[in-house]
Design an enzyme around this catalytic site. Structure first.
Site, PDB file in Angstrom:
ATOM      1  N   HIS A 127      37.332  15.483 -60.432  1.00 51.83           N
ATOM      2  CA  HIS A 127      36.185  16.318 -59.356  1.00 51.83           C
ATOM      3  C   HIS A 127      34.993  15.771 -59.985  1.00 51.83           C
ATOM      4  O   HIS A 127      34.604  15.835 -61.744  1.00 51.83           O
ATOM      5  CB  HIS A 127      36.886  17.462 -58.998  1.00 51.83           C
ATOM      6  CG  HIS A 127      35.433  17.993 -57.528  1.00 51.83           C
ATOM      7  ND1 HIS A 127      34.042  18.297 -57.953  1.00 51.83           N
ATOM      8  CD2 HIS A 127      35.766  18.533 -57.237  1.00 51.83           C
ATOM      9  CE1 HIS A 127      34.130  19.020 -56.941  1.00 51.83           C
ATOM     10  NE2 HIS A 127      35.170  18.246 -55.864  1.00 51.83           N
ATOM     11  N   ASP A 204      40.568  23.548 -64.940  1.00 54.02           N
ATOM     12  CA  ASP A 204      40.388  23.070 -64.326  1.00 54.02           C
ATOM     13  C   ASP A 204      41.174  23.764 -62.914  1.00 54.02           C
ATOM     14  O   ASP A 204      41.940  22.999 -61.935  1.00 54.02           O
ATOM     15  CB  ASP A 204      39.226  22.327 -63.588  1.00 54.02           C
ATOM     16  CG  ASP A 204      38.852  22.256 -61.529  1.00 54.02           C
ATOM     17  OD1 ASP A 204      39.375  22.893 -61.201  1.00 54.02           O
ATOM     18  OD2 ASP A 204      38.258  21.459 -61.813  1.00 54.02           O
ATOM     19  N   GLN A 207      42.470  23.828 -57.524  1.00 54.20           N
ATOM     20  CA  GLN A 207      43.529  23.895 -56.850  1.00 54.20           C
ATOM     21  C   GLN A 207      45.107  24.207 -56.986  1.00 54.20           C
ATOM     22  O   GLN A 207      45.560  24.683 -56.340  1.00 54.20           O
ATOM     23  CB  GLN A 207      43.872  22.029 -56.403  1.00 54.20           C
ATOM     24  CG  GLN A 207      42.248  21.345 -56.067  1.00 54.20           C
ATOM     25  CD  GLN A 207      42.036  21.942 -54.834  1.00 54.20           C
ATOM     26  OE1 GLN A 207      42.784  21.978 -53.773  1.00 54.20           O
ATOM     27  NE2 GLN A 207      40.640  21.467 -54.083  1.00 54.20           N
ATOM     28  N   LYS A 230      38.837  28.967 -52.332  1.00 53.72           N
ATOM     29  CA  LYS A 230      39.750  28.749 -51.808  1.00 53.72           C
ATOM     30  C   LYS A 230      41.362  29.260 -52.381  1.00 53.72           C
ATOM     31  O   LYS A 230      42.619  28.688 -51.968  1.00 53.72           O
ATOM     32  CB  LYS A 230      40.405  27.642 -52.995  1.00 53.72           C
ATOM     33  CG  LYS A 230      39.017  26.144 -52.619  1.00 53.72           C
ATOM     34  CD  LYS A 230      39.263  24.602 -53.458  1.00 53.72           C
ATOM     35  CE  LYS A 230      38.432  24.009 -53.745  1.00 53.72           C
ATOM     36  NZ  LYS A 230      37.578  23.065 -53.074  1.00 53.72           N
ATOM     37  N   CYS A 368      35.327  13.902 -54.008  1.00 55.11           N
ATOM     38  CA  CYS A 368      34.082  14.299 -55.187  1.00 55.11           C
ATOM     39  C   CYS A 368      34.696  13.163 -55.876  1.00 55.11           C
ATOM     40  O   CYS A 368      34.742  14.271 -57.273  1.00 55.11           O
ATOM     41  CB  CYS A 368      34.151  15.352 -54.546  1.00 55.11           C
ATOM     42  SG  CYS A 368      32.926  16.183 -53.916  1.00 55.11           S
TER      43      CYS A 368
END
Lengths: 410, 140
Positions: A127, A204, A207, A230, A368
């Site tokens: 991203h 990261d 997600q 999220k 993104c």
């Protein structure tokens, strides 16, 4: 409606007020969960309750409201610590979100430890939030940014990664689960290989945090970052998990209140972890409500949610594959409940507009991740992403809406 | 050739046409049809620096004068947006520069396009109109 064993999707849906609204006269079918998840009533109530009953600035006040607010804020930190399996709440820093967390690490760690010619490795799936901060610090420090290539299905080329690693590798920052395609990256192996070269690794988890069981100690990562919104929590709050010794060795990112021990005009000494990295009045309400999001997940359990989402993914994949000209991007086995696809001769934007008119919310565009789209040779995709509250019936609505849209467009 | 109708006249025609549509499907089928019928723009005008930013799709507008009036051609890679380009060309093509620059274009709200196209996408429409008005101002 399906009831998977004890998984009562209707009871879960009943906790989300927004799911009963209509969009353009149709029942909302919300399939943009990878962008942000909807909020259970408990999260909304936590925000209202904080402002209605114990709004106060935290840590410094000696009155009852400040005590209650501080206790709730720190209880949230402990809930996050358990959520990611950290060894201490001191290793949990509250930020504005994933992007803010990565910027904190890139600037604080990068400023102190990067030198000219050092190498930072990211992947082709990143991203923009895990690209741009590294470009910025690399330019400042004359360091080199290297990118692990992927194959046409979005699978990382681990041999290329191994060849890239060396004594110059100082930092490896990888997306755990691709936001654009849903692919789960082999972060355990990446961390192991990077650590052999004594490189620091950031994962990261924007997600992955909502879908996968996360234990930062088992993973062995040095940093793990994610966003509250999220994982069914509020927007504007994120998390940086960092290994204690690393966080202690890093300088503060921002200066101000909360992060100080003692201030004179001649000098300032800094507060202990985690406060050293939380300058200014934090986002108290959203941090407190984040715990309600985590509690929601824990009340069902990630394995049960995952099983439900996998069933949705499998059903949707089969349904969509029947649509002529439709191609799933990143059609691999090891992925979370995200389907990214393109359809011959159809622009994703046209699809999104027509789906929206049928009450179906999906995400279209480059997600993104422009370098990834460029690598795959596409302008963007249409992405449907499923959460704990989605149903098989909603996937039927998606399929019907897609077929209707295609009939109109082609 | 001078367009015998004013911008206001054409806007009114479109309002009348759109008022006959009873469902969202009809409205979008009209736009899609318009998009399919729009003459393709010469690739020479579809350059990166002429691309209008503001939405997920790409839009190009080519403007020129003929007999003292401003003319437009345009294109997009998305068909509904292409329909919107066609719609704007229908309204503004062959009009005097001054009229184009000053047109309030209220029909966009009246025919329900601003509500049917979400904010980010109508921003694309807005960017398109801004470009056409700017071109008309420069050419006038």
């Amino acid at each position: 409606m399906e009831t998977e064993g004890t998984y009562d999707v209707q009871a879960i849906r009943a906790q989300f007020p927004i799911l009963s609204r209509k969009v353009k006269g149709k029942d909302l079918v919300y399939l943009d969960n990878a962008a942000t998840a909807q909020k259970p009533l408990a999260v909304i109530d936590a925000l209202v309750h904080y402002y209605s009953h114990y709004n106060a600035n935290i840590h410094r006040g000696l009155h009852t409201l400040a005590d209650e607010a501080t206790a709730a804020y720190e209880a949230s930190r402990t809930a996050v610590k358990d959520f990611v399996g950290a060894s201490s709440p001191d290793e949990i820093i509250f930020t504005k979100g994933t992007t803010d967390s990565i910027n904190l690490v890139a600037h604080s760690w990068g400023k102190s430890f990067l030198q000219e010619g050092d190498e930072i490795i990211i992947t082709s799936l990143e991203h923009h939030a895990n690209i741009v901060p590294w470009q910025m610090i690399a330019a400042e420090k004359k360091a080199i940014l290297r990118v692990i290539p992927i194959d046409d299905n979005g699978i990382l080329d681990m041999e290329a990664f191994k060849a890239m690693l060396g004594p110059k590798t100082k930092f490896v920052s990888v997306i755990h689960v691709s936001n654009a395609l849903g692919i789960i990256n082999p972060v355990e192996e990446i961390i192991r290989l990077a650590h052999e070269q004594h490189a620091v690794v950031l994962v990261d988890g924007a997600q992955s945090s909502v879908h996968l069981d996360i234990d930062v100690q088992t993973l062995g990562c040095d940093f793990y970052v994610f966003s509250g919104h999220k994982i069914y929590g509020p927007t504007g709050v994120g998390v940086l998990y960092g290994r204690r010794d690393l966080l202690e060795s890093m300088p503060p990112y921002q200066g101000g209140g909360e992060m100080i021990k003692e201030v004179r005009f001649e000098y300032t000494t800094y507060n202990e972890l985690p406060f050293k990295f939380e300058a200014g009045t934090p986002n108290i309400a959203d941090v407190i409500a984040l715990k309600a999001g985590i509690d929601f997940i824990n009340s069902i359990g990630k394995p049960a949610i995952r099983k439900h989402e996998e069933m949705l993914l499998e059903y949707a994949t089969a349904q969509l594959k029947d649509i002529s000209g439709l191609r799933i991007i990143g059609d691999v086995k090891n992925k979370v409940s995200v389907i990214s696809f393109i359809i011959d001769g159809v622009h994703p934007q046209d699809l999104a507009i027509l789906l929206d008119n049928q009450g179906v919310a999906v995400r279209t565009g480059h997600h993104c991740a422009q370098p990834l789209m460029h690598r795959l040779g596409i302008v963007g995709t249409t992405r449907a992403s499923f959460a704990a509250y989605n149903t098989l019936e909603e996937i039927d609505v998606l399929t019907q809406a897609l077929n209707k849209s295609l009939k109109m467009l082609l | 050739m001078n367009n015998p109708k004013t911008i206001k006249n054409i806007e009114q025609d479109l309002i009348d046409d759109f008022s006959l549509f009873e469902t969202w499907e009809e409205k979008y089928e009209y736009l899609i049809d318009l998009g399919k019928k729009l003459a393709p723009l010469d690739p020479a005008f579809k350059t990166e620096d002429r691309k209008i930013k503001g939405c997920q799709s790409s839009v190009w507008i080519h403007s020129y004068t003929k007999d003292g009036l401003v003319h437009f051609e345009g294109d997009s890679d998305a068909i509904i947006v292409r329909g919107l380009v066609g719609l704007m060309i229908m309204v503004l093509n062959g009009q005097p520069s001054k009229e184009i620059v000053g047109a309030p274009l209220e029909f966009i709200n009246t025919i329900g396009l601003s509500s049917h196209l979400a904010q980010t996408r109508s921003n694309g429409l807005r960017a398109m109109i801004k470009q056409m008005k700017m071109d008309a101002g420069v050419l006038g």
